[in-house]
Design a protein around this motif. Structure first.
Motif, PDB file in Angstrom:
ATOM      1  N   SER A  25      43.396  46.387  42.256  1.00  0.00           N
ATOM      2  CA  SER A  25      44.611  46.475  43.014  1.00  0.00           C
ATOM      3  C   SER A  25      44.820  45.368  43.889  1.00  0.00           C
ATOM      4  CB  SER A  25      44.290  47.860  43.859  1.00  0.00           C
ATOM      5  OG  SER A  25      43.304  47.819  44.894  1.00  0.00           O
ATOM      6  N   ASN A  26      43.680  44.650  44.165  1.00  0.00           N
ATOM      7  CA  ASN A  26      43.397  43.498  44.949  1.00  0.00           C
ATOM      8  C   ASN A  26      43.738  42.166  44.566  1.00  0.00           C
ATOM      9  OD1 ASN A  26      42.995  43.157  47.983  1.00  0.00           O
ATOM     10  ND2 ASN A  26      40.992  42.306  47.344  1.00  0.00           N
ATOM     11  N   ALA A  27      44.350  42.002  43.475  1.00  0.00           N
ATOM     12  CA  ALA A  27      44.517  40.999  42.495  1.00  0.00           C
ATOM     13  C   ALA A  27      45.311  39.921  43.316  1.00  0.00           C
ATOM     14  CB  ALA A  27      44.688  41.021  40.968  1.00  0.00           C
ATOM     15  N   HIS A  28      46.531  40.448  43.835  1.00  0.00           N
ATOM     16  CA  HIS A  28      47.374  39.697  44.369  1.00  0.00           C
ATOM     17  C   HIS A  28      47.493  39.769  45.812  1.00  0.00           C
ATOM     18  CE1 HIS A  28      49.254  38.656  40.403  1.00  0.00           C
ATOM     19  NE2 HIS A  28      48.767  39.834  40.082  1.00  0.00           N
ATOM     20  N   THR A  53      46.468  37.767  51.344  1.00  0.00           N
ATOM     21  CA  THR A  53      45.446  36.826  52.331  1.00  0.00           C
ATOM     22  C   THR A  53      44.822  35.847  51.510  1.00  0.00           C
ATOM     23  OG1 THR A  53      43.618  38.250  51.811  1.00  0.00           O
ATOM     24  CG2 THR A  53      44.996  38.978  53.655  1.00  0.00           C
ATOM     25  N   LEU A  54      44.572  35.673  50.309  1.00  0.00           N
ATOM     26  CA  LEU A  54      44.113  34.749  49.541  1.00  0.00           C
ATOM     27  C   LEU A  54      42.898  34.028  50.345  1.00  0.00           C
ATOM     28  CD1 LEU A  54      47.541  32.941  48.531  1.00  0.00           C
ATOM     29  CD2 LEU A  54      45.869  33.986  47.154  1.00  0.00           C
ATOM     30  N   GLU A  55      42.001  34.901  50.458  1.00  0.00           N
ATOM     31  CA  GLU A  55      40.755  34.525  51.243  1.00  0.00           C
ATOM     32  C   GLU A  55      39.568  35.661  50.876  1.00  0.00           C
ATOM     33  OE1 GLU A  55      39.749  36.364  54.613  1.00  0.00           O
ATOM     34  OE2 GLU A  55      40.691  37.600  53.169  1.00  0.00           O
ATOM     35  N   LEU A  56      38.391  35.260  51.206  1.00  0.00           N
ATOM     36  CA  LEU A  56      37.241  36.114  50.838  1.00  0.00           C
ATOM     37  C   LEU A  56      37.049  37.336  51.436  1.00  0.00           C
ATOM     38  CD1 LEU A  56      33.790  34.601  50.039  1.00  0.00           C
ATOM     39  CD2 LEU A  56      33.874  36.661  51.337  1.00  0.00           C
ATOM     40  N   LEU A  57      37.494  37.494  52.671  1.00  0.00           N
ATOM     41  CA  LEU A  57      37.057  38.567  53.545  1.00  0.00           C
ATOM     42  C   LEU A  57      37.940  39.910  53.263  1.00  0.00           C
ATOM     43  CD1 LEU A  57      35.422  39.463  56.081  1.00  0.00           C
ATOM     44  CD2 LEU A  57      37.477  39.358  57.312  1.00  0.00           C
ATOM     45  N   TRP A  58      39.204  39.549  52.931  1.00  0.00           N
ATOM     46  CA  TRP A  58      40.101  40.947  52.507  1.00  0.00           C
ATOM     47  C   TRP A  58      40.480  40.578  51.160  1.00  0.00           C
ATOM     48  CZ3 TRP A  58      41.153  38.864  57.561  1.00  0.00           C
ATOM     49  CH2 TRP A  58      40.793  39.859  58.845  1.00  0.00           C
ATOM     50  N   ALA A 116      45.630  35.046  39.425  1.00  0.00           N
ATOM     51  CA  ALA A 116      46.545  35.060  40.595  1.00  0.00           C
ATOM     52  C   ALA A 116      46.224  34.237  41.437  1.00  0.00           C
ATOM     53  CB  ALA A 116      46.335  36.329  41.052  1.00  0.00           C
ATOM     54  N   LEU A 117      44.830  33.855  41.783  1.00  0.00           N
ATOM     55  CA  LEU A 117      44.538  32.925  42.952  1.00  0.00           C
ATOM     56  C   LEU A 117      44.743  31.535  42.298  1.00  0.00           C
ATOM     57  CD1 LEU A 117      42.609  32.878  45.264  1.00  0.00           C
ATOM     58  CD2 LEU A 117      40.664  32.491  43.889  1.00  0.00           C
ATOM     59  N   ASN A 171      37.415  30.501  48.427  1.00  0.00           N
ATOM     60  CA  ASN A 171      37.879  30.755  46.890  1.00  0.00           C
ATOM     61  C   ASN A 171      37.404  30.183  45.969  1.00  0.00           C
ATOM     62  OD1 ASN A 171      39.840  32.193  48.871  1.00  0.00           O
ATOM     63  ND2 ASN A 171      41.617  30.907  48.393  1.00  0.00           N
ATOM     64  N   VAL A 172      36.942  28.979  46.155  1.00  0.00           N
ATOM     65  CA  VAL A 172      36.262  28.015  45.197  1.00  0.00           C
ATOM     66  C   VAL A 172      34.834  28.749  44.822  1.00  0.00           C
ATOM     67  CG1 VAL A 172      35.090  25.648  44.673  1.00  0.00           C
ATOM     68  CG2 VAL A 172      37.383  25.738  45.886  1.00  0.00           C
ATOM     69  N   LEU A 173      34.058  29.253  45.711  1.00  0.00           N
ATOM     70  CA  LEU A 173      32.941  29.878  45.399  1.00  0.00           C
ATOM     71  C   LEU A 173      33.085  30.883  44.654  1.00  0.00           C
ATOM     72  CD1 LEU A 173      30.258  30.881  48.136  1.00  0.00           C
ATOM     73  CD2 LEU A 173      31.016  32.683  46.500  1.00  0.00           C
ATOM     74  N   ALA A 174      34.213  31.853  44.732  1.00  0.00           N
ATOM     75  CA  ALA A 174      34.512  32.652  44.057  1.00  0.00           C
ATOM     76  C   ALA A 174      35.008  32.303  42.374  1.00  0.00           C
ATOM     77  CB  ALA A 174      35.424  33.777  44.204  1.00  0.00           C
ATOM     78  N   LEU A 175      35.679  31.298  42.134  1.00  0.00           N
ATOM     79  CA  LEU A 175      35.962  30.922  41.036  1.00  0.00           C
ATOM     80  C   LEU A 175      34.540  30.271  40.321  1.00  0.00           C
ATOM     81  CD1 LEU A 175      39.194  29.191  41.900  1.00  0.00           C
ATOM     82  CD2 LEU A 175      39.211  31.200  40.362  1.00  0.00           C
ATOM     83  N   VAL A 176      33.891  29.626  41.040  1.00  0.00           N
ATOM     84  CA  VAL A 176      32.837  28.710  40.366  1.00  0.00           C
ATOM     85  C   VAL A 176      31.856  29.753  39.892  1.00  0.00           C
ATOM     86  CG1 VAL A 176      30.898  27.491  40.787  1.00  0.00           C
ATOM     87  CG2 VAL A 176      33.199  26.430  41.526  1.00  0.00           C
ATOM     88  N   ASP A 177      31.770  30.921  40.690  1.00  0.00           N
ATOM     89  CA  ASP A 177      30.817  32.012  40.335  1.00  0.00           C
ATOM     90  C   ASP A 177      31.144  32.632  38.564  1.00  0.00           C
ATOM     91  OD1 ASP A 177      28.711  33.988  40.794  1.00  0.00           O
ATOM     92  OD2 ASP A 177      30.397  35.526  40.894  1.00  0.00           O
TER      93      ASP A 177
END
Length: 406
Positions: A148-151, A154-159, A190-191, A227-233
């Protein structure tokens, strides 16, 4: 000068003392245990956390960032690491987290799916501490929250999706179930679709919309680095072409947005901003420390290596933060940049510096506890995150709590 001297304080000259660190971690855990409110299923918010997060009239929170989920995870993490045993029934408390969160929800947008202040983090912490205790109901709810949070705008880590991507990736590691990889990829697509080239700055940026305000943040909490941290993960879940493009864009943006001088580097809070003088941030959430620790897992690149080292040098020269010892905007969070550079380079100087920050952070924690008459009960702002940082300085482990460490 690329930092604000008024935001920092002189580093203590206390030498590294592993025995003292181990004792400090045990003392912090004991204070955390004493502060637990069993009736509320949480801890009272510290006065210095006022305004950090919407909370109910009882002054408690249930999320990861400053709430019960983060505190329970931290206690469990330290116990699993052999650092200190909590006297609390962590499993029982974790199982009751989500019900407590639902009782406290009062804003129109709640319950929210986010990792750090919403349902995804609460479910993941409960599944970490008491795995399988709710059958498949908890994991199904976690998956639904991630999707449900894919889109999320906020396009950031917290929310936003980057945070819930970390939850999906962790569950994929644990279970090997393809549904978690699919959910991660859905959010990643989406990101990536919102990562757009800026002609003026010559790099790729995201634009966040947070509480009606638009911005192009660079730090890990609310922007590019997180955002990069999440993608690289999850790079191994993507095609080779996608992996190469993410690394190329991330490296290019880190270089294009850095402000460097005389072997030092810092980053503004938002793309196109300035650094230097009053108000300049040099902490995990905004500025060099968070950029360095978030991007240190990118593949080696001579230019990137140099600018990350320059960011670490700035972090060291700026010194401990006056705001406190915690992770988000304190000395321990800055110290994780030094640990990240130790992990990236193998150079012992970064571990030595990280340990110096740890000794200072322990002293800060003691000082603030004396001033306020209580511990600071927030994983990302208070004492428990500091304890984890100090403990990890023993081995040099750079994994950040509830980001790269689960």
């Amino acid at each position: 000068m690329l930092f604000d001297p008024s935001a920092h304080e002189p580093l203590t000259d206390d030498p590294w003392d592993e025995a003292r660190v181990r004792a400090a971690v045990r003392e912090i855990v004991a204070e955390v245990d004493r502060g637990y409110d069993a009736r509320a299923g949480s801890w009272r918010l510290h006065p210095l956390d006022a305004g950090e997060e919407d909370d109910d009239d009882a002054g408690v929170s249930h999320g990861i960032y400053i709430g019960a989920a983060g505190m329970l995870w931290g206690l469990d993490h330290l116990a699993r690491a052999g650092a200190a045993e909590s006297s609390l029934d962590l499993s029982a408390a974790a199982v009751g987290l989500h019900d407590g969160y639902l009782r406290r929800c009062h804003a129109p947008e709640e319950p929210m799916p986010s990792l750090w202040v919403g349902e995804s983090g609460i479910h993941l912490v409960a599944e970490t501490i008491a795995p399988g205790s709710s059958g498949s109901a908890r994991t199904d709810a976690l998956l639904a929250a991630v999707r449900s949070n894919a889109h999320n705008e906020t396009l950031e880590l917290l929310w936003g999706a980057p945070g819930t991507m970390l939850a999906a990736r962790e569950m994929h590691r644990r279970t090997g179930e393809e549904r978690w990889a699919e959910a991660w990829c859905e959010s990643a697509d989406a990101l990536l679709s919102e990562w757009r080239f800026d002609e003026q700055l010559g790099c790729h940026l995201w634009t966040q919309l947070i509480h009606g305000t638009s911005g192009r943040g660079l730090g890990p909490a609310h922007g590019f680095a997180g955002n990069v941290l999440a993608l690289v993960d999850g790079l191994d879940l993507l095609s080779a072409a996608q992996r190469d493009e993410i690394v190329r864009r991330a490296t290019g943006t880190a270089l294009a947005t850095a402000v460097a001088a005389e072997g030092l580097a810092n980053w503004p809070t938002a793309a196109g901003g300035t650094v230097g003088g009053p108000g300049t941030r040099t902490q995990w959430c905004h500025g060099a420390p968070g950029i360095v620790s978030s991007l240190a897992s990118l593949p080696p690149d001579p230019e990137l290596d140099a600018v990350l080292a320059a960011g670490g040098e700035l972090t060291w020269q700026a010194g401990p933060l006056t705001k406190g010892a915690g992770l988000c905007h304190g000395t321990a969070g800055n110290g994780f940049a030094l640990l990240a550079l130790f992990a990236r380079t193998g150079d012992e100087i970064w571990l030595e510096r990280a340990r110096s920050f740890a000794m200072h952070a322990v002293a800060q924690t003691n000082r603030l506890r004396s001033q306020h008459g209580t511990g600071w009960f927030g994983l990302w702002t208070g004492d428990l995150g500091t304890a984890i940082y100090a403990w990890q300085c023993i081995s040099g482990d750079a994994a950040m709590p509830t980001l790269s460490a689960w």
